[in-house]
Design a protein around this motif. Structure first.
Motif, PDB file in Angstrom:
ATOM      1  N   UNK A   1     -11.619  10.158   0.212  1.00  0.00           N
ATOM      2  CA  UNK A   1     -12.279  11.452   0.337  1.00  0.00           C
ATOM      3  C   UNK A   1     -12.331  12.155  -0.997  1.00  0.00           C
ATOM      4  N   UNK A   2     -11.478  13.153  -1.157  1.00  0.00           N
ATOM      5  CA  UNK A   2     -11.467  13.943  -2.386  1.00  0.00           C
ATOM      6  C   UNK A   2     -11.093  13.086  -3.595  1.00  0.00           C
ATOM      7  N   UNK A   3     -11.709  13.383  -4.714  1.00  0.00           N
ATOM      8  CA  UNK A   3     -11.350  12.694  -5.952  1.00  0.00           C
ATOM      9  C   UNK A   3      -9.907  13.029  -6.312  1.00  0.00           C
ATOM     10  N   UNK A   4      -9.551  14.304  -6.165  1.00  0.00           N
ATOM     11  CA  UNK A   4      -8.178  14.746  -6.401  1.00  0.00           C
ATOM     12  C   UNK A   4      -7.602  15.256  -5.091  1.00  0.00           C
ATOM     13  N   UNK A   5      -6.531  14.651  -4.637  1.00  0.00           N
ATOM     14  CA  UNK A   5      -5.908  15.076  -3.389  1.00  0.00           C
ATOM     15  C   UNK A   5      -5.054  16.314  -3.612  1.00  0.00           C
ATOM     16  N   UNK A   6      -4.546  16.867  -2.522  1.00  0.00           N
ATOM     17  CA  UNK A   6      -3.697  18.055  -2.615  1.00  0.00           C
ATOM     18  C   UNK A   6      -2.415  17.783  -3.381  1.00  0.00           C
ATOM     19  N   UNK A   7      -1.997  16.533  -3.429  1.00  0.00           N
ATOM     20  CA  UNK A   7      -0.765  16.191  -4.142  1.00  0.00           C
ATOM     21  C   UNK A   7      -1.021  15.806  -5.597  1.00  0.00           C
ATOM     22  N   UNK A   8      -2.285  15.553  -5.941  1.00  0.00           N
ATOM     23  CA  UNK A   8      -2.610  15.142  -7.300  1.00  0.00           C
ATOM     24  C   UNK A   8      -2.527  13.652  -7.535  1.00  0.00           C
ATOM     25  N   UNK A   9      -2.186  12.884  -6.502  1.00  0.00           N
ATOM     26  CA  UNK A   9      -2.113  11.429  -6.616  1.00  0.00           C
ATOM     27  C   UNK A   9      -3.299  10.798  -5.897  1.00  0.00           C
ATOM     28  N   UNK A  10      -3.670   9.556  -6.253  1.00  0.00           N
ATOM     29  CA  UNK A  10      -4.769   8.882  -5.549  1.00  0.00           C
ATOM     30  C   UNK A  10      -4.486   8.795  -4.059  1.00  0.00           C
ATOM     31  N   UNK A  11      -5.539   8.935  -3.268  1.00  0.00           N
ATOM     32  CA  UNK A  11      -5.347   8.961  -1.821  1.00  0.00           C
ATOM     33  C   UNK A  11      -4.738   7.670  -1.298  1.00  0.00           C
ATOM     34  N   UNK A  12      -5.132   6.550  -1.867  1.00  0.00           N
ATOM     35  CA  UNK A  12      -4.685   5.260  -1.352  1.00  0.00           C
ATOM     36  C   UNK A  12      -4.617   4.273  -2.503  1.00  0.00           C
TER      37      UNK A  12
ATOM     38  N   UNK B   1       0.834  -1.206   0.000  1.00  0.00           N
ATOM     39  CA  UNK B   1       0.000   0.000   0.000  1.00  0.00           C
ATOM     40  C   UNK B   1       0.866   1.252   0.000  1.00  0.00           C
ATOM     41  N   UNK B   2       0.352   2.274  -0.662  1.00  0.00           N
ATOM     42  CA  UNK B   2       1.058   3.549  -0.717  1.00  0.00           C
ATOM     43  C   UNK B   2       0.023   4.670  -0.722  1.00  0.00           C
ATOM     44  N   UNK B   3       0.294   5.745   0.030  1.00  0.00           N
ATOM     45  CA  UNK B   3      -0.658   6.852   0.059  1.00  0.00           C
ATOM     46  C   UNK B   3      -0.181   8.001  -0.829  1.00  0.00           C
ATOM     47  N   UNK B   4      -1.046   9.001  -0.976  1.00  0.00           N
ATOM     48  CA  UNK B   4      -0.755  10.075  -1.942  1.00  0.00           C
ATOM     49  C   UNK B   4       0.432  10.922  -1.523  1.00  0.00           C
ATOM     50  N   UNK B   5       0.635  11.117  -0.217  1.00  0.00           N
ATOM     51  CA  UNK B   5       1.785  11.892   0.230  1.00  0.00           C
ATOM     52  C   UNK B   5       3.089  11.193  -0.144  1.00  0.00           C
ATOM     53  N   UNK B   6       3.122   9.883   0.030  1.00  0.00           N
ATOM     54  CA  UNK B   6       4.327   9.120  -0.302  1.00  0.00           C
ATOM     55  C   UNK B   6       4.560   9.092  -1.801  1.00  0.00           C
ATOM     56  N   UNK B   7       3.490   9.028  -2.578  1.00  0.00           N
ATOM     57  CA  UNK B   7       3.644   9.074  -4.035  1.00  0.00           C
ATOM     58  C   UNK B   7       4.324  10.375  -4.462  1.00  0.00           C
ATOM     59  N   UNK B   8       3.971  11.462  -3.805  1.00  0.00           N
ATOM     60  CA  UNK B   8       4.620  12.729  -4.136  1.00  0.00           C
ATOM     61  C   UNK B   8       6.110  12.675  -3.822  1.00  0.00           C
TER      62      UNK B   8
END
Length: 500
Positions: A90-101, A46-53
């Motif tokens: 939550x949001x379709x587009x996160x603050x980082x622009x990557x999928x949330x999860x 698993x990877x979250x959107x913050x880590x993807x950034x």
């Protein structure tokens, strides 16, 4: 005797990301790993959107995006299938622009990071080389490395152990672990789906059955993972047999429709190193902390370690910061890791309940609450509590990433700013911005027409402030007058203490 600024022991995803960050910042790096190739089976899933950034800054996000799939929900269900609790995006587009999860394929990430390493001058990756011993002093570290052609010595300013749960760096340093009281054996089964099938589901499931708790999660397209808790008296040798596994898989999938890639028994436990820095020696990733997998934050936490540590090491080595800044590494990262680990342990104890009466009471208690309270939006992890300006509610949160219109087309802000701290400012902040650029920062006026602030996320972050300063690991350092932010940032680099 060979010399390098930083020696990294362990070239898994955390060590590789750290090596890329340091190399991009102009630091010479030698990264060693006892294995000669990437482990072919996925471990982290698993990877979250913050880590993807953060992985985008290391050159791994694009490959991961092509070998991942977003989760549509994460559900905890009772024996009879009732929804006990769950999380949804939550949001379709996160603050980082990557999928949330997202669920991803770890070997793909590791190959991408190692390819990026090969493109950076000053970074040497040595496979089939292992740390034998080292001695540390106030001036640096002398390490003995065992290579295919014999042992050799390396002098380095800093040694970072990214060498996993059985870390040799941690053992030699004599660093003890804080045991958080969770240790359970689970059988992990990774399988490929046959006949070109891409997925069984987009939902991650915790099947909270006291007879045998089970985790079932999609992974990268065409792959699925099941985890089965061992019952008292069962042995690892017993549970990895074909017939035993077929019986376990039967309620969830036709065993003939999957091909098993990996079957292994792991102990899910929770430990945190008591010291992440001991002079010139530091720990990151699983060498510094290990957590149960119920939140999928192991790799995410290790990547955050690398992003926090890299720019600080570079600033110290290049004379832009006092060595006291390195003391902020554990101070900033451990509360984040400890909070996630405590939550993972709590969830693990809910999932792992094997007493029938206790499980029935758990189910009644959880089901007594309205579903709207039990099935909630997937929360982001906590931000930084130190290393940022005090009194600013957004300080320590992840800064939203805008796009820029460049001569080469649209690019992410991070693609242009690189690993530098960022200052975005309104009219009146140009003098401070010039000084910030002279110190290696990236500064940009909010009025710059190339800044594409879609959804006004950046403007909303600034609110009424003249400027916002963003750390290299992309946490908001603070908002206010540009000159005051710059003074606070320089004071933080010089002392390692959080500004008032």
């Amino acid at each position: 005797m060979e010399k390098t600024d930083v020696l990294i022991s362990g070239l898994g995803p955390v060590g590789a990301a750290l090596a890329v960050y340091l190399g991009r910042l102009g630091i010479s790096v030698m990264a060693i790993d006892r294995d000669t190739s990437v482990y072919p089976m996925p471990r982290a899933a698993h990877i979250d959107h913050e880590t993807m950034r953060l992985l985008h800054l290391a050159g791994g996000a694009e490959a991961v995006s092509q070998a991942s799939q977003p989760l549509s929900a994460y559900e905890f269900r009772s024996r009879d299938g009732s929804l006990l609790m769950g999380f949804k995006p939550g949001e379709v587009t996160t603050a980082t622009g990557f999928p949330q999860s997202s669920m991803f394929h770890q070997p793909t990430l590791e190959h991408a990071l190692r390819a990026r390493l090969g493109e950076i001058s000053g970074v040497s990756a040595r496979l089939g080389h292992a740390l034998k011993s080292y001695s540390a002093s106030d001036d640096g570290v002398v390490a003995e490395i065992a290579g295919p052609d014999g042992a050799y010595g390396v002098e380095t300013q800093y040694l970072v152990g990214c060498d996993g749960g059985q870390s040799a760096v941690r053992r030699i340093a004599g660093i003890e672990l804080d045991d958080m009281g969770f240790d359970e054996p689970w059988l992990v089964i990774d399988a490929r789906l046959k006949d070109g099938r891409e997925r069984l589901t987009t939902i991650g499931l915790q099947h909270c059955d006291p007879r045998r708790p089970v985790t079932s999660v999609p992974m990268s397209p065409g792959r699925h993972r099941w985890e089965f808790m061992l019952r008292p008296g069962e042995t690892p040798e017993e549970v990895v047999g074909d017939e035993f596994i077929d019986d376990l898989l039967g309620p969830f999938v036709d065993p003939a429709s999957v091909e098993i890639d990996r079957r292994a028994v792991y102990r899910f436990h929770a430990v945190i190193a008591k010291e992440w820095r001991k002079g010139r020696v530091m720990l990151a990733g699983d060498a510094a902390h290990q957590m149960p997998p119920f939140l999928g934050q192991g790799l995410c936490s290790g990547t955050r370690d690398a992003a926090n540590l890299a720019w600080k090491l570079a600033a110290v080595l290049q004379g832009r910061a006092d060595e006291a800044l390195l003391d902020t590494y554990q101070a900033e990262r451990e509360p984040h890791v400890r909070a996630i680990t405590e939550m993972a342990v709590f969830i693990g104890k809910v999932v792992c309940m094997q007493n029938e009466k206790e499980a029935a009471a758990r189910d009644r208690d959880m089901l007594s609450k309205p579903e709207g309270e039990r099935f909630v939006v997937m929360p982001d992890t906590i931000g930084l509590a130190s290393g940022v300006q005090r009194g600013d509610v957004l300080a320590g949160t992840i800064f939203p990433e805008p796009w820029l219109e460049t001569g080469e087309g649209r690019k992410r802000l991070d693609d242009v700013a690189g690993l530098a701290p960022i200052l975005l400012f309104r009219d009146g902040g140009e003098a401070a911005a010039s000084s910030f650029r002279a110190g290696g920062g990236f500064a940009m006026a909010l009025s710059d027409p190339s800044l594409l602030d879609e959804g006004d996320r950046v403007k909303s972050t600034l609110a009424d402030s003249e400027a916002v300063l963003v750390r290299p690991d992309r946490y908001v350092f603070g908002r206010g007058e540009a000159r005051n932010l710059l003074a606070a940032w320089n004071a933080y680099l010089a002392s390692g203490t959080s500004p008032a």
